[in-house]
Design a protein around this motif. Structure first.
Motif, PDB file in Angstrom:
ATOM      1  N   ALA A  25       0.897  -1.384  -0.102  1.00  0.00           N
ATOM      2  CA  ALA A  25       0.098  -0.066   0.224  1.00  0.00           C
ATOM      3  C   ALA A  25       0.700   1.279  -0.171  1.00  0.00           C
ATOM      4  O   ALA A  25       0.574   2.414  -0.346  1.00  0.00           O
ATOM      5  N   ALA A  26       1.916   1.253   0.607  1.00  0.00           N
ATOM      6  CA  ALA A  26       2.880   2.399   0.662  1.00  0.00           C
ATOM      7  C   ALA A  26       3.504   2.658  -0.742  1.00  0.00           C
ATOM      8  O   ALA A  26       4.054   3.822  -1.016  1.00  0.00           O
ATOM      9  N   CYS A  53       6.904  -2.972  -7.745  1.00  0.00           N
ATOM     10  CA  CYS A  53       7.821  -4.007  -8.062  1.00  0.00           C
ATOM     11  C   CYS A  53       8.964  -4.170  -6.874  1.00  0.00           C
ATOM     12  O   CYS A  53       9.312  -5.063  -6.467  1.00  0.00           O
ATOM     13  N   GLU A  54       9.379  -3.152  -6.328  1.00  0.00           N
ATOM     14  CA  GLU A  54      10.675  -2.850  -5.540  1.00  0.00           C
ATOM     15  C   GLU A  54       9.955  -3.494  -4.148  1.00  0.00           C
ATOM     16  O   GLU A  54      10.695  -4.074  -3.213  1.00  0.00           O
ATOM     17  N   ALA A  55       8.861  -3.191  -3.874  1.00  0.00           N
ATOM     18  CA  ALA A  55       7.981  -3.716  -2.641  1.00  0.00           C
ATOM     19  C   ALA A  55       7.875  -5.372  -2.844  1.00  0.00           C
ATOM     20  O   ALA A  55       8.385  -5.670  -1.550  1.00  0.00           O
ATOM     21  N   ARG A 109      -2.932 -11.561  -2.691  1.00  0.00           N
ATOM     22  CA  ARG A 109      -3.332 -11.423  -3.898  1.00  0.00           C
ATOM     23  C   ARG A 109      -3.983 -10.062  -4.079  1.00  0.00           C
ATOM     24  O   ARG A 109      -3.595  -9.469  -5.025  1.00  0.00           O
ATOM     25  N   ALA A 110      -4.871  -9.953  -3.048  1.00  0.00           N
ATOM     26  CA  ALA A 110      -5.593  -8.500  -2.991  1.00  0.00           C
ATOM     27  C   ALA A 110      -4.667  -7.411  -2.934  1.00  0.00           C
ATOM     28  O   ALA A 110      -4.766  -6.410  -3.486  1.00  0.00           O
ATOM     29  N   ALA A 111      -3.649  -7.619  -1.997  1.00  0.00           N
ATOM     30  CA  ALA A 111      -2.844  -6.567  -1.919  1.00  0.00           C
ATOM     31  C   ALA A 111      -1.926  -6.371  -3.152  1.00  0.00           C
ATOM     32  O   ALA A 111      -1.374  -4.943  -3.525  1.00  0.00           O
ATOM     33  N   GLN A 162      -3.583  -4.305  -6.150  1.00  0.00           N
ATOM     34  CA  GLN A 162      -3.421  -2.987  -5.926  1.00  0.00           C
ATOM     35  C   GLN A 162      -2.776  -2.499  -7.278  1.00  0.00           C
ATOM     36  O   GLN A 162      -3.002  -1.170  -7.883  1.00  0.00           O
ATOM     37  N   HIS A 163      -1.753  -3.257  -7.818  1.00  0.00           N
ATOM     38  CA  HIS A 163      -0.884  -2.623  -8.798  1.00  0.00           C
ATOM     39  C   HIS A 163      -0.856  -3.441 -10.007  1.00  0.00           C
ATOM     40  O   HIS A 163      -0.068  -2.991 -10.815  1.00  0.00           O
ATOM     41  N   PHE A 164      -0.990  -4.874  -9.950  1.00  0.00           N
ATOM     42  CA  PHE A 164      -1.073  -5.830 -10.948  1.00  0.00           C
ATOM     43  C   PHE A 164      -2.317  -6.482 -11.144  1.00  0.00           C
ATOM     44  O   PHE A 164      -3.295  -6.453 -10.427  1.00  0.00           O
ATOM     45  N   SER A 165      -2.362  -6.935 -12.562  1.00  0.00           N
ATOM     46  CA  SER A 165      -3.619  -7.721 -12.616  1.00  0.00           C
ATOM     47  C   SER A 165      -3.709  -9.069 -11.947  1.00  0.00           C
ATOM     48  O   SER A 165      -2.696  -9.391 -11.251  1.00  0.00           O
TER      49      SER A 165
END
Length: 189
Positions: free
Chosen positions: A76-77, A85-87, A131-133, A136-139
């Motif tokens: 989320a950050a 990706c870095e996360a 997966r939900a987290a 937020q950024h990916f399919s």
């Protein structure tokens, strides 16, 4: 005889159960060992939990909720896709996330869930939160692949003699996400 006021006893028992599992494995975990680790009377075990399977289910649920909250917080950050990706790289290589204790407990949970169907739902909910987290950024498809990659590389890092380093993991994440990631800045440049 005066009753001891102990409002945190149940939570202390759950944490002691995880400590006991980490030390002795599920197979070596008993009510007696957990009670000793929690510093509670043995009778507290059956007062608070219907049985050992109930206690282990709740302890593993606590583990899953704790780890997935940190996982979700880290993702989320991230504001950009590159930060996300870095996360993901951090979740694989940083000791803050994949601690030896958490990895060991995860292995125990996987094995226990394979034998006790009620625990499968704990694992499935944990995977769903992860997966939900990631989504937020990916399919959804990429999130699923990243989730499996995080689990697999974490396991490998705990036993591999030459585990993938940050740059290798960054390359894997870049390939899975189709994101060109900048190389990290070297000190002094």
């Amino acid at each position: 005889m005066t009753r001891r006021y102990d409002p945190d006893r149940r939570t202390r028992i759950l944490r002691a159960a995880l400590d006991t599992i980490a030390e002795h494995g599920v197979a070596g975990t008993t009510h007696r060992r957990i009670a000793a680790a929690a510093d509670v009377p043995l009778g507290s075990m059956t007062y608070h939990f219907a049985g050992l399977d109930d206690l282990l289910t709740e302890a593993f649920t606590l583990l899953a909720d704790t780890v997935s909250a940190r996982f979700t917080e880290r993702l989320a950050a991230a504001v950009t896709r590159a930060e996300a990706c870095e996360a993901v790289v951090d979740l694989v290589v940083d000791d803050d996330w994949a601690t030896p204790r958490n990895l060991l407990l995860s292995y125990e949970l996987y094995a226990y869930a394979a034998r006790v169907p009620a625990l499968r739902s704990v694992m499935q909910e944990w995977m769903g939160k992860s997966r939900a987290a990631l989504e937020q950024h990916f399919s959804p498809e990429t999130a699923r692949a990243l989730d499996a990659m995080i689990e697999g590389l974490s396991i490998h890092r705990s036993v591999d003699r030459a585990p993938a380093d940050r740059d290798e993991v960054r390359g894997i994440v870049a390939r899975l996400t189709g994101t060109a990631l900048p190389l990290p800045r070297q000190a002094g440049t």
